[in-house]
Design a protein around this motif. Sequence first.
Motif, short mmCIF file in Angstrom:
data_model
loop_
_atom_site.label_atom_id
_atom_site.label_comp_id
_atom_site.label_asym_id
_atom_site.label_seq_id
_atom_site.Cartn_x
_atom_site.Cartn_y
_atom_site.Cartn_z
N THR A 137 -3.13 -2.07 -5.59
CA THR A 137 -3.04 -2.59 -4.23
C THR A 137 -3.95 -3.80 -4.06
O THR A 137 -3.58 -4.78 -3.40
N SER A 174 0.82 -1.21 0.00
CA SER A 174 0.00 0.00 0.00
C SER A 174 0.85 1.26 0.00
O SER A 174 0.59 2.20 -0.75
N ASN A 185 2.74 1.53 -3.40
CA ASN A 185 1.83 1.95 -4.47
C ASN A 185 1.44 3.42 -4.33
O ASN A 185 1.31 4.12 -5.33
N TRP A 219 -4.07 3.20 -7.82
CA TRP A 219 -3.61 2.80 -6.48
C TRP A 219 -4.51 1.69 -5.93
O TRP A 219 -4.03 0.65 -5.46
#
Length: 191
Positions: free
Chosen positions: A141, A48, A51, A137
């Motif tokens: 993720t 996370s 990214n 994102w």
Amino acid sequence: MDLIEPFLKVFLLIFLAEFGDKSQLVCMTLSARYKPIPVLIGAVAAFSVLNLLAVLFGATISVYLPQAAIFALVGTLFLVFGVQSLRVEDDEEEGELNIGRHLLLSVFVLIFLAELGDKTQLSIAGLSAVENAWIVWLSGTSALLVTTLLGVWLGQFLLQRLSIIWIHRAAGVLFIGFALVAFWQLAQLVM
């Protein structure tokens, strides 16, 4: 509906690129030795953050670079990643893992350092320069979460049934396909 297509495109690309990659093999190995939940949480937290950094970088360069330069860069990166994926060998070195007392933090640091500048992170940066950054994102993720789950819980079973080399080849073909799309978009801009 405009968000579904980029979400699925990014998800499929990142999923195939990461499936059987070193971080998934690390998660599989760690979960065989340690509790799987801290391995999963540490890996997903690292993905996370990585990214987010990639998306911020990609969205920032999209403001300063002409769109033609971005398509040329993204197309070139995808072409290189595609060729690399097609040339991958069946056996990857797992290496010796040394995990400290704080498993979650150790997994976070291990995955963060292993994936920093990796093809998936660079792909996410490139895609966020031409697609909605937050969708990239979220999708990237999510794909990494799914590959991590598979690595932690189902990895050994799947790898006994599927040849990892064919998964890498599918990712290579997908990368080359996206490279061709980026070059086509570049040609449309220039004409």
